[in-house]
Design a protein around this motif. Sequence first.
Motif, PDB file in Angstrom:
ATOM      1  N   GLY A 131      48.258 -42.333  -1.151  1.00 62.93           N
ATOM      2  CA  GLY A 131      48.531 -42.840  -0.607  1.00 62.93           C
ATOM      3  C   GLY A 131      47.717 -43.724   0.982  1.00 62.93           C
ATOM      4  N   GLY A 132      46.834 -43.082   0.757  1.00 63.92           N
ATOM      5  CA  GLY A 132      45.623 -43.778   1.677  1.00 63.92           C
ATOM      6  C   GLY A 132      45.696 -42.461   3.499  1.00 63.92           C
ATOM      7  N   GLY A 133      46.573 -41.532   3.154  1.00 65.73           N
ATOM      8  CA  GLY A 133      46.832 -40.574   4.170  1.00 65.73           C
ATOM      9  C   GLY A 133      46.042 -39.288   4.247  1.00 65.73           C
ATOM     10  N   ALA A 134      45.245 -39.709   5.533  1.00 68.03           N
ATOM     11  CA  ALA A 134      44.040 -39.027   6.094  1.00 68.03           C
ATOM     12  C   ALA A 134      44.315 -37.278   6.703  1.00 68.03           C
ATOM     13  N   HIS A 135      43.978 -36.408   5.796  1.00 62.99           N
ATOM     14  CA  HIS A 135      43.994 -34.920   5.364  1.00 62.99           C
ATOM     15  C   HIS A 135      42.955 -34.319   5.773  1.00 62.99           C
ATOM     16  N   VAL A 136      42.484 -33.189   6.788  1.00 65.61           N
ATOM     17  CA  VAL A 136      41.681 -32.075   6.638  1.00 65.61           C
ATOM     18  C   VAL A 136      41.736 -30.805   6.537  1.00 65.61           C
ATOM     19  N   ASP A 137      41.461 -30.216   5.820  1.00 63.44           N
ATOM     20  CA  ASP A 137      41.121 -28.524   5.705  1.00 63.44           C
ATOM     21  C   ASP A 137      39.913 -27.706   4.969  1.00 63.44           C
ATOM     22  N   HIS A 138      39.949 -26.454   5.527  1.00 63.73           N
ATOM     23  CA  HIS A 138      39.064 -25.390   5.799  1.00 63.73           C
ATOM     24  C   HIS A 138      39.055 -24.619   4.117  1.00 63.73           C
ATOM     25  N   PHE A 139      37.287 -24.319   4.011  1.00 63.77           N
ATOM     26  CA  PHE A 139      37.936 -23.227   3.064  1.00 63.77           C
ATOM     27  C   PHE A 139      36.198 -22.238   3.398  1.00 63.77           C
ATOM     28  N   ASP A 140      35.895 -21.341   2.630  1.00 60.65           N
ATOM     29  CA  ASP A 140      35.543 -20.447   2.613  1.00 60.65           C
ATOM     30  C   ASP A 140      33.867 -20.934   1.874  1.00 60.65           C
ATOM     31  N   THR A 141      34.982 -21.129   0.976  1.00 59.75           N
ATOM     32  CA  THR A 141      33.593 -21.244  -0.338  1.00 59.75           C
ATOM     33  C   THR A 141      33.883 -22.585  -1.104  1.00 59.75           C
ATOM     34  N   LEU A 142      32.811 -23.543  -1.047  1.00 63.13           N
ATOM     35  CA  LEU A 142      33.317 -25.007  -2.018  1.00 63.13           C
ATOM     36  C   LEU A 142      32.237 -24.953  -3.401  1.00 63.13           C
ATOM     37  N   MET A 143      32.879 -25.611  -4.482  1.00 64.68           N
ATOM     38  CA  MET A 143      32.542 -25.083  -5.912  1.00 64.68           C
ATOM     39  C   MET A 143      32.355 -26.713  -5.993  1.00 64.68           C
ATOM     40  N   VAL A 144      30.910 -27.541  -6.163  1.00 62.14           N
ATOM     41  CA  VAL A 144      30.674 -29.098  -6.166  1.00 62.14           C
ATOM     42  C   VAL A 144      30.831 -29.345  -7.750  1.00 62.14           C
ATOM     43  N   CYS A 145      32.178 -29.880  -8.622  1.00 64.27           N
ATOM     44  CA  CYS A 145      32.485 -30.268  -9.666  1.00 64.27           C
ATOM     45  C   CYS A 145      32.262 -31.104 -10.137  1.00 64.27           C
ATOM     46  N   ASN A 146      31.874 -32.636  -9.248  1.00 62.40           N
ATOM     47  CA  ASN A 146      32.044 -33.820  -9.137  1.00 62.40           C
ATOM     48  C   ASN A 146      31.454 -34.911 -10.380  1.00 62.40           C
ATOM     49  N   GLY A 147      30.479 -33.716 -11.193  1.00 61.15           N
ATOM     50  CA  GLY A 147      29.343 -34.567 -12.431  1.00 61.15           C
ATOM     51  C   GLY A 147      28.063 -35.775 -12.285  1.00 61.15           C
ATOM     52  N   HIS A 148      27.386 -35.668 -12.911  1.00 55.76           N
ATOM     53  CA  HIS A 148      26.140 -36.563 -12.903  1.00 55.76           C
ATOM     54  C   HIS A 148      26.303 -37.878 -13.386  1.00 55.76           C
ATOM     55  N   HIS A 149      27.015 -37.856 -13.834  1.00 54.75           N
ATOM     56  CA  HIS A 149      27.250 -39.351 -14.754  1.00 54.75           C
ATOM     57  C   HIS A 149      28.283 -40.442 -14.429  1.00 54.75           C
ATOM     58  N   TRP A 150      28.872 -40.394 -13.565  1.00 57.17           N
ATOM     59  CA  TRP A 150      29.172 -41.283 -12.154  1.00 57.17           C
ATOM     60  C   TRP A 150      28.746 -42.821 -11.459  1.00 57.17           C
ATOM     61  N   ASN A 151      27.498 -42.404 -11.111  1.00 62.75           N
ATOM     62  CA  ASN A 151      27.111 -43.349 -10.231  1.00 62.75           C
ATOM     63  C   ASN A 151      25.244 -44.105 -10.810  1.00 62.75           C
ATOM     64  N   PRO A 152      25.998 -45.718 -11.543  1.00 62.52           N
ATOM     65  CA  PRO A 152      24.950 -45.898 -12.189  1.00 62.52           C
ATOM     66  C   PRO A 152      23.512 -46.199 -12.002  1.00 62.52           C
TER      67      PRO A 152
END
Length: 433
Positions: A131-152
């Motif tokens: 719905g467009g609502g903005a949120h903030v959260d906090h984490f100890d560890t980050l795993m980036v899995c957004n891929g590399h076949h999406w930005n032409p």
Amino acid sequence: MGKDQRVCVIGAGPSGITAAKNVIQGGMGDGLVVFEKNDQVGGNWVYNARTGHSSVYETTHIISSKTLSQYEDFPMPEDYPHYPSHDQLRRYFQAYADHFGVTGKIRFNTEVRHVGREADGRWKVEWRDAGGGAHVDHFDTLMVCNGHHWNPRMPEYPGHFDGEFIHSHDFKTAEPFRGKRVLVIGGGNSAADVAVETARVSARTCISMRRGYWILPKFMFGRPGDVVYDQTRWIPNWLRQWLLQAMILLLQGSNQRYGLQKPEYGVLQAHPTLNSELLYFIGHGEIHPRTGVARLDGNTVHFTDGRAEEFDVIIAATGYRTTFPFFDRDFIDWEDATSIPLYRKMMHAEYRNLYFIGLFQPLGCIWPMADFQAKLAVREMLGRYQRPDDLAERIRRELEHPHYRFIKTARHAVEVDYSQFRRELLAELDKAA
């Protein structure tokens, strides 16, 4: 920090769901959140006819075989063919996520807008819901899995083209190109697939390659080509390359016989094009090879060999940029990098609680090795694995000694040899307690 830590996984594609699975199996599921922009798992393997959405096209089948694509702890159904369709893969990923309890950890229709590192080393994640609502959260560890076949990555040429000029990212089906004159730019897997598909319905299809490419059949000796290749893993790399080139030349002949340019590099020094139909269509006059594009003039395309021809549509299958829109550019910016400074393609030298999962490109499939990367990351989170003390030096050596001498382009920044990379990851896992 152990099992009490909070873990953020960005993306619920094939790499994201296996990252989440391993976090759950490591006993950290209570603190796990997976953010996914779409409404289901599978990433760009979920077909969507809407352009602008990163997805496969209507007739896509995987280019690596079922044997080398399935997660090693979750085999694909026996009735799946050697090269499953995108819909079969979508169902497979959903079954995987359900089976390992990942689905309930995913926040669908959410977009990570920004990730920043806080003074205490934790990660501040800003995200928006459906719905467009903005949120903030906090984490100890980050795993980036957004891929590399999406930005032409769109090519730029002198002049202007008056027809339709799109990226293969927006190619969903061949039907809009029925009866049109189509030029496909590129020599990779997407270019070959798009050229074949448009040739079925177009008035004329040409394919422009600025250099020679190795084009491999999807089957060799009645078996998937990557399986045949993987079974030669005991052979020294230099000999494997020679044998594979000899086999291709014996089975198909040289590129020049099809009007294509001769590759100026070894078959394993770049990501190969796996397509059994491209040369067939060229040989039957359904696809016409052209050299690189020199300039554009209205509907006319001028090629580097002096030839010129008119087209209604240009489809650029010219790859993707490796980008992370949620990071500030002064934090991480590898958009035009020809090498990515990560140990085992996953560990950053400066940040122990940051992992990139699936950020590599093998001859074979990413997903099984992404599973191994995630296992390694989780073991480090739990204190059961100790990364090398000289990590920056290990990264430097890794970049200076790739599995093969891959050509220096952004496309090959994350290229690896499937079987060798698998051995390296397993060796790291063997060091874990």
